[in-house]
Design a protein around this motif. Structure first.
Motif, PDB file in Angstrom:
ATOM      1  N   ILE A 114      56.709  31.960  28.156  1.00  0.00           N
ATOM      2  CA  ILE A 114      55.849  31.158  29.028  1.00  0.00           C
ATOM      3  C   ILE A 114      54.964  30.259  28.174  1.00  0.00           C
ATOM      4  CG2 ILE A 114      54.092  31.237  30.836  1.00  0.00           C
ATOM      5  CD1 ILE A 114      56.926  32.381  31.593  1.00  0.00           C
ATOM      6  N   SER A 115      54.896  28.976  28.549  1.00  0.00           N
ATOM      7  CA  SER A 115      54.186  27.999  27.721  1.00  0.00           C
ATOM      8  C   SER A 115      52.798  27.611  28.242  1.00  0.00           C
ATOM      9  CB  SER A 115      55.030  26.729  27.580  1.00  0.00           C
ATOM     10  OG  SER A 115      55.248  26.143  28.853  1.00  0.00           O
ATOM     11  N   TYR A 116      52.503  27.869  29.499  1.00  0.00           N
ATOM     12  CA  TYR A 116      51.177  27.482  30.003  1.00  0.00           C
ATOM     13  C   TYR A 116      50.146  28.531  29.598  1.00  0.00           C
ATOM     14  CZ  TYR A 116      52.242  30.664  33.916  1.00  0.00           C
ATOM     15  OH  TYR A 116      52.574  31.758  34.682  1.00  0.00           O
ATOM     16  N   PRO A 117      48.870  28.135  29.532  1.00  0.00           N
ATOM     17  CA  PRO A 117      47.841  29.090  29.092  1.00  0.00           C
ATOM     18  C   PRO A 117      47.501  30.122  30.170  1.00  0.00           C
ATOM     19  CG  PRO A 117      46.818  27.009  29.671  1.00  0.00           C
ATOM     20  CD  PRO A 117      48.311  26.805  29.775  1.00  0.00           C
ATOM     21  N   SER A 118      47.143  31.293  29.714  1.00  0.00           N
ATOM     22  CA  SER A 118      46.641  32.325  30.614  1.00  0.00           C
ATOM     23  C   SER A 118      45.396  32.923  29.978  1.00  0.00           C
ATOM     24  CB  SER A 118      47.685  33.415  30.845  1.00  0.00           C
ATOM     25  OG  SER A 118      47.226  34.342  31.821  1.00  0.00           O
ATOM     26  N   VAL A 119      44.393  33.128  30.784  1.00  0.00           N
ATOM     27  CA  VAL A 119      43.144  33.739  30.334  1.00  0.00           C
ATOM     28  C   VAL A 119      42.960  35.042  31.110  1.00  0.00           C
ATOM     29  CG1 VAL A 119      42.116  31.497  29.783  1.00  0.00           C
ATOM     30  CG2 VAL A 119      41.726  32.502  32.034  1.00  0.00           C
ATOM     31  N   THR A 120      42.038  35.875  30.673  1.00  0.00           N
ATOM     32  CA  THR A 120      41.769  37.109  31.413  1.00  0.00           C
ATOM     33  C   THR A 120      40.484  36.968  32.215  1.00  0.00           C
ATOM     34  OG1 THR A 120      40.616  38.071  29.518  1.00  0.00           O
ATOM     35  CG2 THR A 120      42.946  38.626  29.777  1.00  0.00           C
ATOM     36  N   ASP A 121      40.458  37.683  33.312  1.00  0.00           N
ATOM     37  CA  ASP A 121      39.261  37.763  34.147  1.00  0.00           C
ATOM     38  C   ASP A 121      38.690  39.162  33.927  1.00  0.00           C
ATOM     39  OD1 ASP A 121      37.290  37.219  35.995  1.00  0.00           O
ATOM     40  OD2 ASP A 121      38.586  37.480  37.743  1.00  0.00           O
ATOM     41  N   GLU A 122      38.087  39.358  32.746  1.00  0.00           N
ATOM     42  CA  GLU A 122      37.687  40.690  32.293  1.00  0.00           C
ATOM     43  C   GLU A 122      36.671  41.378  33.197  1.00  0.00           C
ATOM     44  OE1 GLU A 122      37.151  41.252  28.140  1.00  0.00           O
ATOM     45  OE2 GLU A 122      38.565  39.656  27.660  1.00  0.00           O
ATOM     46  N   LYS A 123      35.804  40.619  33.830  1.00  0.00           N
ATOM     47  CA  LYS A 123      34.787  41.231  34.688  1.00  0.00           C
ATOM     48  C   LYS A 123      35.036  40.923  36.164  1.00  0.00           C
ATOM     49  CE  LYS A 123      31.337  41.129  31.069  1.00  0.00           C
ATOM     50  NZ  LYS A 123      30.075  40.573  30.607  1.00  0.00           N
ATOM     51  N   ASP A 124      36.236  40.472  36.492  1.00  0.00           N
ATOM     52  CA  ASP A 124      36.631  40.142  37.876  1.00  0.00           C
ATOM     53  C   ASP A 124      35.707  39.114  38.528  1.00  0.00           C
ATOM     54  OD1 ASP A 124      38.837  41.827  37.779  1.00  0.00           O
ATOM     55  OD2 ASP A 124      37.737  43.532  38.607  1.00  0.00           O
ATOM     56  N   GLN A 125      35.109  38.252  37.727  1.00  0.00           N
ATOM     57  CA  GLN A 125      34.208  37.241  38.280  1.00  0.00           C
ATOM     58  C   GLN A 125      34.965  36.172  39.063  1.00  0.00           C
ATOM     59  OE1 GLN A 125      32.285  36.167  34.549  1.00  0.00           O
ATOM     60  NE2 GLN A 125      30.379  37.041  35.316  1.00  0.00           N
ATOM     61  N   VAL A 126      36.101  35.732  38.532  1.00  0.00           N
ATOM     62  CA  VAL A 126      36.874  34.692  39.224  1.00  0.00           C
ATOM     63  C   VAL A 126      37.509  35.285  40.477  1.00  0.00           C
ATOM     64  CG1 VAL A 126      38.682  32.943  38.997  1.00  0.00           C
ATOM     65  CG2 VAL A 126      37.330  33.581  36.999  1.00  0.00           C
ATOM     66  N   VAL A 127      38.027  36.498  40.362  1.00  0.00           N
ATOM     67  CA  VAL A 127      38.616  37.191  41.508  1.00  0.00           C
ATOM     68  C   VAL A 127      37.587  37.317  42.629  1.00  0.00           C
ATOM     69  CG1 VAL A 127      39.458  39.453  42.282  1.00  0.00           C
ATOM     70  CG2 VAL A 127      40.391  38.431  40.219  1.00  0.00           C
ATOM     71  N   SER A 128      36.366  37.691  42.275  1.00  0.00           N
ATOM     72  CA  SER A 128      35.305  37.828  43.279  1.00  0.00           C
ATOM     73  C   SER A 128      34.909  36.483  43.863  1.00  0.00           C
ATOM     74  CB  SER A 128      34.070  38.492  42.669  1.00  0.00           C
ATOM     75  OG  SER A 128      34.374  39.798  42.292  1.00  0.00           O
ATOM     76  N   THR A 129      34.738  35.492  43.011  1.00  0.00           N
ATOM     77  CA  THR A 129      34.310  34.169  43.471  1.00  0.00           C
ATOM     78  C   THR A 129      35.310  33.576  44.468  1.00  0.00           C
ATOM     79  OG1 THR A 129      33.177  33.747  41.382  1.00  0.00           O
ATOM     80  CG2 THR A 129      33.696  31.826  42.732  1.00  0.00           C
ATOM     81  N   LEU A 130      36.602  33.740  44.186  1.00  0.00           N
ATOM     82  CA  LEU A 130      37.640  33.165  45.048  1.00  0.00           C
ATOM     83  C   LEU A 130      38.162  34.155  46.088  1.00  0.00           C
ATOM     84  CD1 LEU A 130      39.655  31.105  42.415  1.00  0.00           C
ATOM     85  CD2 LEU A 130      38.114  30.239  44.191  1.00  0.00           C
ATOM     86  N   ASP A 131      37.578  35.352  46.126  1.00  0.00           N
ATOM     87  CA  ASP A 131      37.957  36.376  47.098  1.00  0.00           C
ATOM     88  C   ASP A 131      39.461  36.676  47.047  1.00  0.00           C
ATOM     89  OD1 ASP A 131      37.353  38.280  49.011  1.00  0.00           O
ATOM     90  OD2 ASP A 131      37.742  36.915  50.684  1.00  0.00           O
ATOM     91  N   ILE A 132      39.948  36.977  45.848  1.00  0.00           N
ATOM     92  CA  ILE A 132      41.358  37.294  45.647  1.00  0.00           C
ATOM     93  C   ILE A 132      41.563  38.769  45.969  1.00  0.00           C
ATOM     94  CG2 ILE A 132      43.271  37.353  43.994  1.00  0.00           C
ATOM     95  CD1 ILE A 132      42.181  34.508  44.600  1.00  0.00           C
ATOM     96  N   THR A 133      42.425  39.047  46.931  1.00  0.00           N
ATOM     97  CA  THR A 133      42.689  40.432  47.334  1.00  0.00           C
ATOM     98  C   THR A 133      44.182  40.770  47.300  1.00  0.00           C
ATOM     99  OG1 THR A 133      42.755  39.778  49.656  1.00  0.00           O
ATOM    100  CG2 THR A 133      40.643  40.556  48.808  1.00  0.00           C
ATOM    101  N   VAL A 134      45.029  39.781  47.061  1.00  0.00           N
ATOM    102  CA  VAL A 134      46.477  39.965  47.047  1.00  0.00           C
ATOM    103  C   VAL A 134      47.011  39.431  45.725  1.00  0.00           C
ATOM    104  CG1 VAL A 134      48.645  39.273  48.157  1.00  0.00           C
ATOM    105  CG2 VAL A 134      46.626  39.712  49.561  1.00  0.00           C
ATOM    106  N   PHE A 135      47.972  40.159  45.148  1.00  0.00           N
ATOM    107  CA  PHE A 135      48.580  39.710  43.902  1.00  0.00           C
ATOM    108  C   PHE A 135      50.076  39.626  44.081  1.00  0.00           C
ATOM    109  CE2 PHE A 135      44.827  39.696  41.413  1.00  0.00           C
ATOM    110  CZ  PHE A 135      44.021  40.635  42.021  1.00  0.00           C
ATOM    111  N   PRO A 136      50.666  38.558  43.640  1.00  0.00           N
ATOM    112  CA  PRO A 136      50.036  37.383  43.040  1.00  0.00           C
ATOM    113  C   PRO A 136      49.389  36.493  44.104  1.00  0.00           C
ATOM    114  CG  PRO A 136      52.401  37.039  43.207  1.00  0.00           C
ATOM    115  CD  PRO A 136      52.133  38.449  43.672  1.00  0.00           C
ATOM    116  N   THR A 137      48.420  35.712  43.675  1.00  0.00           N
ATOM    117  CA  THR A 137      47.839  34.638  44.481  1.00  0.00           C
ATOM    118  C   THR A 137      47.890  33.388  43.630  1.00  0.00           C
ATOM    119  OG1 THR A 137      46.376  36.036  45.815  1.00  0.00           O
ATOM    120  CG2 THR A 137      45.725  33.737  45.537  1.00  0.00           C
ATOM    121  N   THR A 138      48.295  32.288  44.237  1.00  0.00           N
ATOM    122  CA  THR A 138      48.374  31.007  43.539  1.00  0.00           C
ATOM    123  C   THR A 138      47.579  29.994  44.341  1.00  0.00           C
ATOM    124  OG1 THR A 138      50.570  31.610  42.733  1.00  0.00           O
ATOM    125  CG2 THR A 138      49.957  29.283  42.585  1.00  0.00           C
ATOM    126  N   ILE A 139      46.731  29.240  43.652  1.00  0.00           N
ATOM    127  CA  ILE A 139      45.853  28.265  44.310  1.00  0.00           C
ATOM    128  C   ILE A 139      46.072  26.899  43.678  1.00  0.00           C
ATOM    129  CG2 ILE A 139      43.473  27.643  44.885  1.00  0.00           C
ATOM    130  CD1 ILE A 139      42.758  30.631  44.484  1.00  0.00           C
TER     131      ILE A 139
END
Length: 171
Positions: A114-139
């Motif tokens: 895979i060539s695109y970048p991936s970062v971690t959401d170590e403290k689930d801040q992005v998950v919480s901000t965007l209310d992600i409850t299903v995996f995978p989710t693509t926005i």
């Protein structure tokens, strides 16, 4: 003899009114988030630094995933194809930690090429901000960072690519 018809009519009206209000209050306004305001780490799972300001004037396809999620792993190659075929849309992975480690994510990206970048959401801040409850989710975010579309669960490559191309059309 007991007449309940007027009572039932009144209750039904109240029930539907309350249901409508509850639905309005529960519906999520996904369009309130701006990509550039999200608390996303600029350090990839490979310890590289991503300059997100270089993504300005591009649409962003943000994918939430983790290695032990089979549908997430299935999508990695689809998203990589979209990333390579698209000129004005950048794909970014957000690895959610918990069941897997950052090392598991690195290994998965290397195994799949895979060539695109991936970062971690170590403290689930992005998950919480965007209310992600299903995996995978693509926005999909437009070039101004505004959320345009959200897919919950496995994406359909053609539908996502069509949405990306539609967003890339000059207006």
């Amino acid at each position: 003899m007991i007449r309940l018809i007027p009572f039932h009519k009144k209750n039904i009206k109240i029930y539907f009114s309350l249901s409508f209000l509850i639905l309005l209050s529960c519906s999520q306004d996904f369009n309130k988030s701006n990509f550039y305001d999200l608390p996303i780490s600029n350090q990839t799972i490979f310890e590289d630094i991503v300059d997100f300001s270089s993504f300005e004037n591009n649409n962003i396809l943000l994918n939430f995933w983790f290695p032990s999620c089979p549908p997430c792993v299935y999508e990695l190659e689809i998203l990589d194809k979209i990333n390579s075929k698209s000129t004005a849309t950048k794909v970014i992975g957000i690895q959610v930690l918990g069941l897997d480690t950052k090392e598991d994510g690195k290994r998965m990206f290397m195994d799949k090429g895979i060539s695109y970048p991936s970062v971690t959401d170590e403290k689930d801040q992005v998950v919480s901000t965007l209310d992600i409850t299903v995996f995978p989710t693509t926005i999909l975010f437009d070039k101004n960072g505004k959320e345009v579309k959200r897919w919950l669960g496995i994406i359909d490559e053609e539908l996502v690519f069509q949405s990306v191309k539609e967003l890339e059309k000059p207006k």
